[in-house]
Design a protein around this motif. Structure first.
Motif, short mmCIF file in Angstrom:
data_model
loop_
_atom_site.label_atom_id
_atom_site.label_comp_id
_atom_site.label_asym_id
_atom_site.label_seq_id
_atom_site.Cartn_x
_atom_site.Cartn_y
_atom_site.Cartn_z
N UNK A 98 -22.31 -0.08 2.11
CA UNK A 98 -21.81 1.67 1.84
C UNK A 98 -20.49 1.83 2.67
N UNK A 99 -21.09 1.61 3.95
CA UNK A 99 -19.87 1.87 4.99
C UNK A 99 -18.63 0.83 4.98
N UNK A 100 -18.93 -0.23 4.63
CA UNK A 100 -17.96 -1.48 4.70
C UNK A 100 -17.17 -1.16 3.35
N UNK A 101 -17.55 -0.65 2.37
CA UNK A 101 -16.78 -0.35 1.26
C UNK A 101 -15.79 0.83 1.67
N UNK A 102 -16.36 1.76 2.36
CA UNK A 102 -15.61 2.70 2.90
C UNK A 102 -14.12 2.22 3.73
N UNK A 103 -14.69 1.37 4.69
CA UNK A 103 -13.86 0.87 5.57
C UNK A 103 -12.76 0.03 4.58
N UNK A 104 -13.24 -0.76 3.65
CA UNK A 104 -12.31 -1.72 3.08
C UNK A 104 -11.34 -0.60 2.23
N UNK A 105 -11.74 0.48 1.71
CA UNK A 105 -10.89 1.20 0.70
C UNK A 105 -9.76 1.73 1.73
N UNK A 106 -10.31 2.19 2.80
CA UNK A 106 -9.48 2.78 3.78
C UNK A 106 -8.29 1.81 4.28
N UNK A 107 -8.77 0.58 4.53
CA UNK A 107 -7.82 -0.31 4.86
C UNK A 107 -6.70 -0.64 3.79
N UNK A 153 -3.69 -5.44 7.50
CA UNK A 153 -3.99 -6.85 7.08
C UNK A 153 -4.97 -7.57 8.19
N UNK A 154 -4.85 -7.08 9.23
CA UNK A 154 -5.78 -7.35 10.29
C UNK A 154 -7.44 -6.82 9.86
N UNK A 155 -7.36 -5.70 9.22
CA UNK A 155 -8.55 -5.21 8.92
C UNK A 155 -9.00 -5.74 7.67
N UNK A 156 -8.06 -6.12 6.91
CA UNK A 156 -8.78 -6.67 5.72
C UNK A 156 -9.23 -8.07 5.84
N UNK A 157 -8.30 -8.88 7.15
CA UNK A 157 -8.99 -10.17 7.42
C UNK A 157 -10.56 -10.07 7.62
N UNK A 236 -8.72 6.03 9.35
CA UNK A 236 -8.51 7.29 9.00
C UNK A 236 -7.81 8.19 9.87
N UNK A 237 -8.17 7.92 11.43
CA UNK A 237 -7.24 8.51 12.45
C UNK A 237 -5.98 8.13 12.24
N UNK A 238 -5.61 6.95 11.83
CA UNK A 238 -4.21 6.68 11.73
C UNK A 238 -3.41 7.09 10.60
N UNK A 373 -6.56 7.20 -7.70
CA UNK A 373 -6.09 6.02 -6.80
C UNK A 373 -5.08 6.63 -6.10
N UNK A 374 -4.83 5.82 -4.81
CA UNK A 374 -3.73 6.34 -3.84
C UNK A 374 -2.41 6.39 -4.39
N UNK A 375 -2.07 5.92 -5.48
CA UNK A 375 -0.60 5.93 -5.85
C UNK A 375 -0.57 7.22 -6.88
#
Ligand code: XCC
Ligand code: SF4
Length: 647
Positions: A98-107, A153-157, A236-238, A373-375
């Motif tokens: 759950x948390x990782x999906x949160x991270x990935x979506x934010x990335x 991109x670093x995050x998605x890595x 999210x802070x970014x 969706x973000x767009x």
């Protein structure tokens, strides 16, 4: 169906009286809620509660008998230790995913914002530079979007790379911890790889070594801590800016009778940020519909996110989410992901409230779905706000119960905000005033009260009691998640609650608070949502680095008095892997294996393998919040002694 006579004032569900009023109202109207459903199944299944029920293949389900009676192995030969450890790992996977999906979506959202094909822009430029520098990204002469893209991109890595350690782990962890994790072979490589491996090892016929399975739990803790918590908070802070001190309100009085009320509920703040924005922009339309304006209120962690950044008031934590609808004044409840009870839909059908789901993988039958969706975030947010406005005239006035009471609360305590406040006392060395207070014993230690509220627990009681006990004993308390709602509602985030603090703690809070123009810091500091548990972790790391010690050496503890969620268990595991003691007030479902219980809960001096020996902290399971606080205080004093700090 609950009957009114079954539920009187003696059957209390919450320390928050407003919810008791609504619970009673719901029962009288024959409306089912989680509280009434919980009373219908008063005793949870004993096998599941002990963690000895295995459903990992179709030969089962198998279960291990108690006290040596009945079968001691499943059909495949898995024993109780294996089954309990494997079930625990399954819970960890669920929480971390759950948390990782949160991270990935934010990335992804950051990537899209950087590429310009999104309704979002980068607002936290300073944070972007800071994270980029930490990741070794060259920023000189580059445009903000360019840097944003590199960071994304670093995050998605961290969801793709096949060797080495996760970027976000290297970014935030102490080297000593990394060495230890490497030695144990538990350092995660990438989020998806680790989750996939863990799912594989829990499946029938794979990992049958309870020790190895428990090490797998620790890897999930690290996946959660770095790929979930830190990655989400940083990005999210970014995107939305670093939270700063805000003042807002809690309790049901935040729902306004004359306004169009929209509740935002869930976790990922992408959508709720836009709802806040568009509720302001469309207020004239609400007025045309006869309302005084649009009022957004928060539930659970989406609530925490918009509170931290926009001062949006909070209506409810997890366990009472359905009851918010029973006010009869909610035009819409907009949900994204996690901790959303399916029960909200049935309750909403008794009122004019529209439940609006927004993600393709989180639907609730019968509710409205607005694809997000973000767009097309602006368009989705406008649609949702307009739906809420259109529902305003449909209110049934005889069904309304309004409340006037609200409780003021301060929030927005990011580390940046805390450091800024401390800088007012010491510009060159901002952490020094805090360290001095800890060293002198004016502050005995630091506690993070985290996690949820749980329908089977008396709402707010555990969270508030642990906090008050620690405050009385001069422990600095920070909070996140739904437990922060509990503390805020009961005056522990405003100046009234200073009376619960020991004298020396109060002195420190006042000195820091006055340096930034407040009467004092509030008794407990709201650090954000559950993914924002990265913030207390970063604070501890900064303090440890400044002292030249490890996080495990600090007089710091975590407490999770009322959790319901596997997410809280995996957050706790992340802290355990860093050597921080973690208290949980709700059965972690491992009692069916003495071995697993010993590994998690035994002290360093005990024989055999245990977490404290490996990392420096252990799991403390204690239901009684007063006793729990006493244990935590003892642990704090033990660590002070070991550090050579004043007794
Ligand atoms: Fe959910 Fe985060 Fe727990 Fe609240 S605190 S009940 S996990 S909303 Ni995260
Ligand atoms: Fe039973 Fe083993 Fe299958 Fe689990 S994996 S259900 S213990 S046979």
């Amino acid at each position: 169906m609950p009957k009114a006579q079954d539920h009187n004032h003696t059957q209390r569900i919450s320390l928050d009286h407003d919810f008791e009023v609504l619970y009673e109202k719901a029962c009288e109207a024959g409306i089912e809620t989680a509280f009434s459903r919980a009373k219908q199944t008063p005793v949870p299944c004993p096998f599941g509660s002990a963690g000895v029920c295995c459903r990992h293949c179709l030969e089962g389900p198998c279960r291990i008998g108690f006290n040596g009676k009945g079968p001691q192995e499943g059909i495949c030969g898995a024993n109780g230790d294996t089954i309990v450890a494997r079930n625990l790992l399954t819970m960890m996977i669920e929480g971390a995913a759950g948390h990782a999906e949160h991270g990935r979506e934010t990335a992804l959202a950051l990537l899209e914002a950087s590429e310009g094909n999104s309704d979002y822009q980068i607002k936290g430029v300073e944070k972007l530079y800071q994270v980029a520098a930490g990741l070794g990204i060259e920023t000189n002469g580059k445009a903000v979007e360019d840097i944003g893209k590199q960071v994304a991109l670093k995050a998605l890595e961290d969801f793709q790379k096949q060797a080495g350690a996760m970027n976000w782990l290297t970014l935030h962890a102490q080297q000593q911890s990394i060495d230890k994790w490497d030695e144990l072979g538990i350092t995660p490589v990438n989020v998806h790889l680790e989750i996939s491996k863990a799912v594989t090892r829990t499946s029938m016929g794979c990992d049958a070594d309870p020790v190895n399975l428990l090490l797998g739990c620790l890897t999930m803790g690290l996946v959660d801590g770095f790929g979930g918590l830190h990655l989400s908070s940083d990005l999210q802070d970014i995107l939305f800016g670093v939270p700063k001190l805000v003042k807002s309100n809690f309790r049901l009085g935040v729902i306004k009778k004359e306004m169009v009320n929209i509740a935002v509920h869930g976790h990922v703040p992408l959508l709720s940020e836009k709802i806040v924005e568009w509720s302001r922009k469309l207020s004239e339309e609400a007025k045309a519909a006869g309302a005084a304006g649009i009022n957004v209120v928060g539930i659970c962690c989406s609530g925490n996110e918009v509170l931290m950044r926009h001062g949006i008031p909070a209506a409810s934590s997890f366990s009472s989410q359905e009851l918010v609808i029973v006010t009869g004044m909610l035009e819409a409840m907009v949900v994204d992901v996690q901790c959303i009870m399916p029960g909200i839909q049935k309750v909403a059908e008794c009122y004019h409230t529209e439940i609006i789901t927004t993600l393709p993988y989180v639907n609730i039958a019968g509710s409205t779905h607005v694809d997000f969706h973000t767009d097309k975030a602006d368009k989705a947010a406008q649609d949702i706000v307009r739906k809420a406005i259109a529902n305003f005239p449909k209110r049934e006035h005889q069904k309304i119960t309004s409340f006037t009471g609200t409780v003021e609360a301060y929030a927005g305590f990011s580390n940046e905000q805390i450091i800024e406040a401390l800088s007012a006392l010491n510009k060159e060395d901002p952490l020094k005033p805090l360290l001095d207070a800890i060293a002198s014993g004016a502050i005995r230690g630091v506690a993070a009260i985290v996690g949820c509220t749980n329908v089977r627990e008396f709402q707010d009681w555990g969270n508030v009691t642990v906090a008050k006990e620690l405050l009385k004993n001069n422990v600095l308390v920070v909070a996140t998640g739904c437990s922060a709602h509990s503390l805020a509602k009961h005056n522990l985030m405003n100046m009234q609650g200073l009376e619960y603090c020991g004298e020396s703690l109060r002195g420190v809070l006042k000195a820091i608070g006055q340096a930034v123009g407040l009467e004092s810091l509030p008794p407990t500091l709201h650090m954000g949502s559950c993914v924002d548990n990265s913030r207390p972790a970063d604070l501890l790391t900064a303090v440890a680095n400044r002292l030249g010690v490890e996080v495990k050496d600090l007089p710091a503890v975590g407490s999770c008095p009322e959790t319901h969620s596997p997410k809280a268990l995996v957050i706790g595991t992340y802290f355990l892997a860093n050597g921080v003691d973690v208290h949980v007030g709700v059965n972690p479902q491992v009692s069916g294996s003495q071995f697993v219980t010993d590994v998690l809960c035994n002290g360093a001096k005990d024989d055999g393998l245990n977490l404290e020996k490996l990392f420096g902290g252990k799991l403390i399971y204690e239901k009684d919040p007063v006793k729990a606080a006493a244990i935590l205080l003892r642990r704090i004093e033990e660590k002070r002694l070991a550090l050579g700090l004043s007794s």
